[in-house]
Design a protein around this motif. Structure first.
Motif, PDB file in Angstrom:
ATOM      1  N   VAL A 114       0.947  -1.416   0.147  1.00  0.00           N
ATOM      2  CA  VAL A 114      -0.015  -0.014  -0.020  1.00  0.00           C
ATOM      3  C   VAL A 114       0.945   1.270   0.025  1.00  0.00           C
ATOM      4  N   THR A 115       0.409   2.455  -0.585  1.00  0.00           N
ATOM      5  CA  THR A 115       1.074   3.664  -0.496  1.00  0.00           C
ATOM      6  C   THR A 115       0.425   4.441   0.504  1.00  0.00           C
ATOM      7  N   LEU A 116       1.231   4.907   1.301  1.00  0.00           N
ATOM      8  CA  LEU A 116       0.745   5.975   2.325  1.00  0.00           C
ATOM      9  C   LEU A 116       1.462   7.382   2.092  1.00  0.00           C
ATOM     10  N   LYS A 117       0.399   8.353   1.868  1.00  0.00           N
ATOM     11  CA  LYS A 117       0.771   9.620   1.725  1.00  0.00           C
ATOM     12  C   LYS A 117       1.277  10.510   2.553  1.00  0.00           C
ATOM     13  N   THR A 118       2.423  11.062   2.745  1.00  0.00           N
ATOM     14  CA  THR A 118       2.914  11.905   3.901  1.00  0.00           C
ATOM     15  C   THR A 118       3.146  13.400   3.503  1.00  0.00           C
ATOM     16  N   THR A 119       2.939  14.158   4.820  1.00  0.00           N
ATOM     17  CA  THR A 119       3.127  15.797   4.408  1.00  0.00           C
ATOM     18  C   THR A 119       4.558  16.087   4.626  1.00  0.00           C
ATOM     19  N   ASN A 120       5.552  15.208   5.237  1.00  0.00           N
ATOM     20  CA  ASN A 120       6.876  15.241   5.401  1.00  0.00           C
ATOM     21  C   ASN A 120       7.527  14.286   5.180  1.00  0.00           C
ATOM     22  N   ARG A 121       8.987  13.848   5.030  1.00  0.00           N
ATOM     23  CA  ARG A 121       9.749  12.775   4.812  1.00  0.00           C
ATOM     24  C   ARG A 121       9.484  11.879   6.148  1.00  0.00           C
ATOM     25  N   ALA A 122       9.265  10.916   5.864  1.00  0.00           N
ATOM     26  CA  ALA A 122       8.735   9.780   7.146  1.00  0.00           C
ATOM     27  C   ALA A 122      10.016   8.895   7.639  1.00  0.00           C
ATOM     28  N   THR A 123      10.163   8.683   8.605  1.00  0.00           N
ATOM     29  CA  THR A 123      11.534   7.986   8.983  1.00  0.00           C
ATOM     30  C   THR A 123      10.756   6.611   9.831  1.00  0.00           C
ATOM     31  N   MET A 124       9.537   6.540  10.285  1.00  0.00           N
ATOM     32  CA  MET A 124       9.210   5.581  10.707  1.00  0.00           C
ATOM     33  C   MET A 124       7.589   5.224  10.334  1.00  0.00           C
ATOM     34  N   ILE A 125       7.172   3.881  10.370  1.00  0.00           N
ATOM     35  CA  ILE A 125       5.833   3.503  10.130  1.00  0.00           C
ATOM     36  C   ILE A 125       5.131   2.638  11.341  1.00  0.00           C
ATOM     37  N   GLU A 126       3.965   2.991  11.742  1.00  0.00           N
ATOM     38  CA  GLU A 126       3.392   2.108  12.599  1.00  0.00           C
ATOM     39  C   GLU A 126       2.009   1.659  12.262  1.00  0.00           C
ATOM     40  N   LEU A 127       1.835   0.478  12.438  1.00  0.00           N
ATOM     41  CA  LEU A 127       0.600  -0.139  12.249  1.00  0.00           C
ATOM     42  C   LEU A 127      -0.254   0.190  13.453  1.00  0.00           C
ATOM     43  N   VAL A 128      -1.437   1.157  13.586  1.00  0.00           N
ATOM     44  CA  VAL A 128      -2.154   1.653  14.668  1.00  0.00           C
ATOM     45  C   VAL A 128      -3.131   0.282  15.242  1.00  0.00           C
ATOM     46  N   GLY A 129      -3.849  -0.319  14.292  1.00  0.00           N
ATOM     47  CA  GLY A 129      -4.599  -1.446  14.369  1.00  0.00           C
ATOM     48  C   GLY A 129      -5.389  -1.793  13.249  1.00  0.00           C
ATOM     49  N   CYS A 130      -6.103  -2.745  13.482  1.00  0.00           N
ATOM     50  CA  CYS A 130      -6.880  -3.419  12.259  1.00  0.00           C
ATOM     51  C   CYS A 130      -8.228  -4.003  12.989  1.00  0.00           C
ATOM     52  N   GLN A 131      -9.453  -3.802  12.330  1.00  0.00           N
ATOM     53  CA  GLN A 131     -10.702  -4.294  12.584  1.00  0.00           C
ATOM     54  C   GLN A 131     -11.249  -4.552  11.655  1.00  0.00           C
ATOM     55  N   ALA A 132     -12.593  -5.340  11.856  1.00  0.00           N
ATOM     56  CA  ALA A 132     -13.657  -5.649  10.807  1.00  0.00           C
ATOM     57  C   ALA A 132     -14.163  -4.106  10.496  1.00  0.00           C
ATOM     58  N   ALA A 133     -14.592  -4.281   8.990  1.00  0.00           N
ATOM     59  CA  ALA A 133     -15.274  -3.003   8.674  1.00  0.00           C
ATOM     60  C   ALA A 133     -16.488  -2.949   9.187  1.00  0.00           C
ATOM     61  N   GLY A 134     -16.730  -1.745   9.914  1.00  0.00           N
ATOM     62  CA  GLY A 134     -18.190  -1.419  10.590  1.00  0.00           C
ATOM     63  C   GLY A 134     -18.154  -1.698  11.850  1.00  0.00           C
ATOM     64  N   SER A 135     -16.991  -2.376  12.446  1.00  0.00           N
ATOM     65  CA  SER A 135     -17.123  -2.542  14.002  1.00  0.00           C
ATOM     66  C   SER A 135     -16.466  -1.660  14.585  1.00  0.00           C
ATOM     67  N   ALA A 136     -17.054  -1.211  15.884  1.00  0.00           N
ATOM     68  CA  ALA A 136     -16.500  -0.002  16.794  1.00  0.00           C
ATOM     69  C   ALA A 136     -15.034  -0.321  17.118  1.00  0.00           C
ATOM     70  N   GLY A 137     -14.337   0.741  17.213  1.00  0.00           N
ATOM     71  CA  GLY A 137     -12.965   0.567  17.505  1.00  0.00           C
ATOM     72  C   GLY A 137     -12.024   0.623  18.681  1.00  0.00           C
TER      73      GLY A 137
END
Length: 137
Positions: A114-137
């Protein structure tokens, strides 16, 4: 010569109060230990079984000052649509990008770039979390 006695004769006077108390403590400790083990096991099972979508960042490549390519491995139940949130930070640890990515289809395991667009040069990526679509988070 005199002989030295090392205690009361076996079985003659019954159990001492200390032996009885020790036995009760062992029983209570065993019951409480088993109950604690059961609660920890139940909480662990509920946590693992309750996650219908999970993912892992395999690798990422900072392509430019405004873009990062991220290789994700997603595990989900068949037919479930998963949504994973990625965040990127710059060298001062300020967030420079955040996006949700949707993964659907019948597969249970998905490898995707996947491509993540940034506003400045990134030095680190973090997976914040995943869930099923429509589930509260």
């Amino acid at each position: 010569m005199s002989s030295v006695r090392e205690g009361l004769p076996e079985g003659r006077y019954g159990r001492s109060a200390d032996e009885s108390a020790d036995r009760k403590l062992k029983i209570v400790g065993s019951v409480l230990g088993a109950a604690l083990l059961g609660v920890v096991g139940w909480i662990g099972w509920d946590y693992v079984a309750g996650q219908s979508v999970s993912a892992e960042v395999i690798k990422y490549d900072v392509v430019s000052d405004s873009e990062v390519k991220v290789h994700l491995e997603i595990r989900k139940e068949a037919g479930v649509t998963g949504v994973c949130t990625l965040s990127s930070q710059d060298k001062e640890h300020g967030e420079v990008g955040r996006a949700d990515f949707t993964f659907d289809g019948p597969e249970q395991r998905v490898d995707e770039m996947v491509t993540l667009k940034t506003t400045n040069r990134a030095t680190m990526i973090e997976l914040v979390g995943c869930q099923a679509a429509g589930s509260a988070g």
